[in-house]
Design an enzyme around this catalytic site. Structure first.
Site, mmCIF file in Angstrom:
data_model
loop_
_atom_site.group_PDB
_atom_site.id
_atom_site.type_symbol
_atom_site.label_atom_id
_atom_site.label_comp_id
_atom_site.label_asym_id
_atom_site.label_seq_id
_atom_site.Cartn_x
_atom_site.Cartn_y
_atom_site.Cartn_z
ATOM 1 N N LYS A 114 0.821 -1.216 0.000
ATOM 2 C CA LYS A 114 0.000 0.000 0.000
ATOM 3 C C LYS A 114 0.852 1.262 0.000
ATOM 4 O O LYS A 114 0.458 2.271 -0.573
ATOM 5 C CB LYS A 114 -0.950 0.011 1.198
ATOM 6 N N LYS A 198 -5.289 -9.483 -7.095
ATOM 7 C CA LYS A 198 -6.555 -9.800 -6.424
ATOM 8 C C LYS A 198 -7.649 -8.814 -6.845
ATOM 9 O O LYS A 198 -7.351 -7.672 -7.225
ATOM 10 C CB LYS A 198 -6.392 -9.860 -4.911
ATOM 11 N N LYS A 201 -11.098 -3.108 -4.582
ATOM 12 C CA LYS A 201 -11.883 -1.873 -4.745
ATOM 13 C C LYS A 201 -11.070 -0.800 -5.425
ATOM 14 O O LYS A 201 -11.616 0.114 -6.032
ATOM 15 C CB LYS A 201 -12.257 -1.258 -3.389
HETATM 16 P P1 AMP Z 1 -11.443 -4.812 2.921
HETATM 17 O O1 AMP Z 1 -12.441 -4.409 1.921
HETATM 18 O O2 AMP Z 1 -10.043 -4.699 2.454
HETATM 19 O O3 AMP Z 1 -11.700 -4.226 4.278
HETATM 20 O O4 AMP Z 1 -11.665 -6.382 3.083
HETATM 21 C C1 AMP Z 1 -12.790 -6.931 3.733
HETATM 22 C C2 AMP Z 1 -12.682 -8.431 3.771
HETATM 23 O O5 AMP Z 1 -12.757 -8.960 2.431
HETATM 24 C C3 AMP Z 1 -11.365 -8.949 4.349
HETATM 25 O O6 AMP Z 1 -11.616 -10.086 5.145
HETATM 26 C C4 AMP Z 1 -10.560 -9.291 3.142
HETATM 27 O O7 AMP Z 1 -9.616 -10.304 3.395
HETATM 28 C C5 AMP Z 1 -11.637 -9.790 2.175
HETATM 29 N N1 AMP Z 1 -11.233 -9.613 0.773
HETATM 30 C C6 AMP Z 1 -10.943 -8.444 0.148
HETATM 31 N N2 AMP Z 1 -10.607 -8.651 -1.147
HETATM 32 C C7 AMP Z 1 -10.703 -9.999 -1.354
HETATM 33 C C8 AMP Z 1 -10.488 -10.856 -2.486
HETATM 34 N N3 AMP Z 1 -10.134 -10.360 -3.666
HETATM 35 N N4 AMP Z 1 -10.672 -12.183 -2.320
HETATM 36 C C9 AMP Z 1 -11.053 -12.699 -1.122
HETATM 37 N N5 AMP Z 1 -11.267 -11.951 -0.019
HETATM 38 C C10 AMP Z 1 -11.103 -10.616 -0.119
#
Ligand code: AMP
Ligand code: TRP
Length: 333
Positions: A114, A198, A201
């Site tokens: 990041k 991956k 967002k």
């Molecule tokens: P975040 O939006 O980064 O706060 O992520 C929220 C949850 O979604 C966390 O548990 C992340 O590990 C999971 N997550 C985010 N992106 C992915 C992805 N591409 N594949 C699987 N899990 C994800």
């Protein structure tokens, strides 16, 4: 197994997508429905580790809460609240930052990704982000933490902090050692345009992800344009690693249908990719469309969302206030 104490968080940074759903939120719902004690937090303090527009942040907090509800989290069974409304998170984060070691944080790969090339310009908050995450978990004595694969290292850090605190303060059982709950198969959903990245967002390309607010035609269009190759549909896992885009699409199909991968090889053998993509879009539409419609409906009902968050914050406050007092006593305050 007995009742688990579940805690997990999702950042309110907009555009929640299929990766968040399959990697995290779908599992939150399953854990809730198995009657565990669940707390799901909209982690707005984590979001401000990078610059946010305050008005948009507020909307995103509501939209993330609406997404929890639309996916099936029930505020009568689980606590849903936003992190900044319970001050013990910030307090404990400071205290734990005096327990965590620089060397541990220096190993965190997400910070390196990041912060990018110019680490000097990253916020201090971004650097200690995993300490705040440990505070979230330890404050509620969570035993299990459902997360996507990318959070595994942060969970290991939370375990290390917990162990070191218990040792330093000679209080062997004071903090629990939280277990990560990470899906065994297809724990990381990848970009539809590049199977090595991956689904995220922050990807500038809308075509790289299925948002949970996408319409049916958005979904169909994105799957149609998803990257594949010119080889036939695979019949086994041999060589699948060298075809990451194909592996990812099959992973999405398997996660949403609950079908084992061998069954999928069988179902689509001798078929072309456009047929598979058609079936995949139908499946995603079937699962995501009701969620998308419900998010849009709830987004109009801000007073309901605010009430859910407010009620959840009161419950989270009650749970956390005794623990934070006990922690402060341990330090001698
Ligand atoms: P975040 O939006 O980064 O706060 O992520 C929220 C949850 O979604 C966390 O548990 C992340 O590990 C999971 N997550 C985010 N992106 C992915 C992805 N591409 N594949 C699987 N899990 C994800
Ligand atoms: N860091 C997590 C992410 O980006 C979000 C998060 C914050 C979290 N606090 C948490 C997840 C506590 C699990 C438990 O996905």
């Amino acid at each position: 197994m007995g009742v688990k104490k579940i805690f997990s968080g999702v950042q309110p940074t907009g555009n929640l997508h299929l990766g968040n759903y399959i990697g995290a939120i779908k599992n939150f719902v399953d854990l809730q429905n198995e009657n565990n004690d669940c707390i799901f937090c909209v982690v707005d303090l984590h979001a401000v580790t990078v610059k946010q527009d305050p008005k948009i942040l507020k909307q995103n907090v509501r939209e993330t809460a609406a997404t929890f509800l639309a996916c099936g989290i029930n505020p009568k069974k689980s606590i849903i609240f936003n992190q900044s409304s319970v001050s013990a998170h910030s307090e404990l984060s400071w205290l734990l930052s005096c327990v965590a070691r620089m060397g541990w944080l220096n190993r965190m790969t997400q910070f390196k990704e990041k912060a990018g090339k110019d680490k000097e310009k990253a916020s201090v908050g971004l650097y200690i982000y995993p300490v705040l995450m440990a505070a979230d978990i330890l404050l509620y004595d969570a035993t299990h933490v459902p997360v996507g694969e990318d959070q595994k290292q942060h969970l290991e850090l939370a375990r290390d902090i917990s162990k070191k605190f218990n040792t330093d303060f000679d209080a062997p059982e004071f903090f629990k050692i939280p277990e990560p709950l990470i899906q065994k198969n297809f724990a990381r959903i990848m970009s539809l345009k590049d199977g090595k990245k991956k689904m995220s967002k922050s990807d500038p390309s809308e075509l790289s992800r299925i948002n949970l607010t996408d319409t049916d035609s958005d979904i169909i269009n994105k799957i149609k344009k998803a990257k594949t190759d010119t080889n036939p549909f695979p019949t086994n896992t041999n060589n699948l690693k060298s075809r990451p885009e194909i592996e990812n699409l099959i992973g999405i199909y398997s996660s949403l249908s609950g079908k084992k991968i061998d069954l999928i090889f069988n179902e689509f053998k001798d078929k072309n990719f456009s047929f598979f993509k058609e079936k995949l879009s139908e499946l995603i539409v079937e699962k995501i469309s009701p969620i998308s419609k419900e998010i849009k409906r709830l987004n109009q009902d801000t007073s309901y969302i605010d009430k859910v968050l407010q009620d959840g914050s009161v419950k989270a406050y009650e749970l956390s206030s005794k623990k934070i007092q006990d922690i402060k006593k341990k330090f001698g305050f």
